[in-house]
Design a protein around this motif. Structure first.
Motif, short mmCIF file in Angstrom:
data_model
loop_
_atom_site.label_atom_id
_atom_site.label_comp_id
_atom_site.label_asym_id
_atom_site.label_seq_id
_atom_site.Cartn_x
_atom_site.Cartn_y
_atom_site.Cartn_z
N GLN A 34 -13.80 5.09 -5.17
CA GLN A 34 -14.59 5.25 -3.96
C GLN A 34 -14.94 6.71 -3.78
OE1 GLN A 34 -11.70 2.19 -1.59
NE2 GLN A 34 -13.25 3.20 -0.33
N PHE A 55 -8.05 -3.10 -5.22
CA PHE A 55 -8.53 -2.19 -4.19
C PHE A 55 -8.72 -0.78 -4.70
CE2 PHE A 55 -8.34 -4.50 -0.17
CZ PHE A 55 -7.70 -5.66 -0.57
N GLY A 56 -9.71 -0.11 -4.12
CA GLY A 56 -9.87 1.32 -4.33
C GLY A 56 -8.91 2.10 -3.46
N PRO A 57 -8.90 3.44 -3.58
CA PRO A 57 -7.95 4.28 -2.87
C PRO A 57 -8.30 4.52 -1.41
CG PRO A 57 -9.37 5.63 -4.20
CD PRO A 57 -9.73 4.21 -4.51
N GLY A 58 -9.49 4.13 -0.99
CA GLY A 58 -9.87 4.28 0.41
C GLY A 58 -10.69 5.54 0.68
N PHE A 108 -11.84 0.53 2.80
CA PHE A 108 -11.42 0.14 1.46
C PHE A 108 -12.46 -0.76 0.82
CE2 PHE A 108 -7.26 1.84 0.94
CZ PHE A 108 -6.75 1.97 2.23
N CYS A 109 -12.71 -0.49 -0.44
CA CYS A 109 -13.53 -1.36 -1.28
C CYS A 109 -12.60 -2.13 -2.20
CB CYS A 109 -14.50 -0.51 -2.09
SG CYS A 109 -15.53 -1.42 -3.25
N GLN A 112 0.86 -1.19 0.00
CA GLN A 112 0.00 0.00 0.00
C GLN A 112 0.88 1.23 0.00
OE1 GLN A 112 -2.30 0.68 3.57
NE2 GLN A 112 -3.84 1.85 2.47
N ARG A 114 -13.79 10.60 -0.69
CA ARG A 114 -12.45 10.20 -0.25
C ARG A 114 -12.24 10.54 1.22
NH1 ARG A 114 -8.35 9.37 -3.62
NH2 ARG A 114 -7.43 8.57 -1.70
N ARG A 116 -1.59 6.99 0.37
CA ARG A 116 -2.85 7.52 -0.18
C ARG A 116 -3.37 6.67 -1.35
NH1 ARG A 116 0.51 11.22 1.07
NH2 ARG A 116 1.38 11.38 -1.04
N GLN A 117 -2.99 5.39 -1.36
CA GLN A 117 -3.50 4.50 -2.40
C GLN A 117 -4.06 3.23 -1.78
OE1 GLN A 117 -0.86 3.72 -5.70
NE2 GLN A 117 0.17 5.69 -5.49
N GLY A 118 -4.77 2.47 -2.60
CA GLY A 118 -5.24 1.16 -2.17
C GLY A 118 -4.14 0.11 -2.24
#
Lengths: 113, 115
Positions: B6, B106-109, B90-91, A38, B9, A41-43
């Motif tokens: 997502q 994953f998305g960025p959250g 997170f998605c 990770q 944010r 600021r990213q997934g």
């Protein structure tokens, strides 16, 4: 029940040095094993995965991991780290095909000049 | 490029208020997941879905509902938000939930703060 432990919450290494991030799992059978990264600021992104075969598996960006059944471990390694490797690294495990993915607590890696 | 997005944010909510977190994926994946990330706990699964119209409870579903109205969209709903739900959410989407092909994208959250 399956579980995974990353004993080091934070690791700091110098740029160009080698790296090992530790992961220990608990499972009654050989699980499916994953490392995710990770960046800030990213997934999460998949680095590598393992189920069977050669115990050393190669991933992206020069990362590799070694599975040890005797030690119930799946440690992540890199020969020479770069500042851009600074991130949080998660080990994850699935005990069987249809079980859920279980994540470790994560290890925050800082690469310093 | 396939992606998981997502919205919002960042979100600040009040205790007792309703919060909806949205997730959209263009991966055409059947499976979608909601996790929360807290220091010392890694990612924990809240709800997941195998397709439009289906939702399943994960490991920590209490206080959360989920909705999957379409293949692309998966929402997480906090009907009565509490400060303990302050977290990063997170998605993720995945094509196959099983075995070696269990890669999730994953998305960025979403950073949620409940005051």
């Amino acid at each position: 029940a399956q579980s995974v432990t990353q004993p080091d919450a934070r690791v700091t290494v110098s740029e160009g040095a080698s790296l090992q991030l530790r992961c220990k799992y608990s499972s009654s059978v050989t699980p499916y094993l994953f490392w995710y990264v990770q960046y800030p600021r990213q997934g999460l992104q998949l680095l590598l995965k393992y189920y069977s075969g050669d115990p050393v598996v190669q991933g992206v960006n020069g990362f590799e991991a070694e599975f040890s059944k005797s030690n119930s471990s799946f440690h992540l390694r890199k020969a020479s780290v770069h500042w851009s490797d600074s991130a949080v690294y998660f080990c994850a495990v699935k005990a069987s095909s249809f079980s859920k993915l279980v994540f470790g607590q994560g290890t925050s890696l800082s690469v310093v000049p | 490029e396939a992606a998981v997005t997502q919205s919002p944010r960042n979100k600040v909510a009040v205790t007792g208020g309703k919060v909806t977190l949205s997730c959209n994926q263009t991966n055409n994946h059947n499976n979608m997941y909601w996790y929360r990330q807290d220091t010392g706990h890694g990612l924990r699964l809240i709800h997941y879905s195998y397709g439009a119209g289906s939702t399943e409870k994960g490991d920590i579903p209490d206080g959360y509902k989920a909705s999957r109205p379409s293949q692309e969209n998966f929402s997480l709903i906090l009907e009565l938000a509490t400060p303990s739900q302050t977290s990063v959410y997170f998605c993720a989407s995945g094509d196959a939930p099983w075995g070696f092909y269990a890669e999730q994208f994953f998305g960025p959250g979403t950073r949620l703060t409940v005051l």
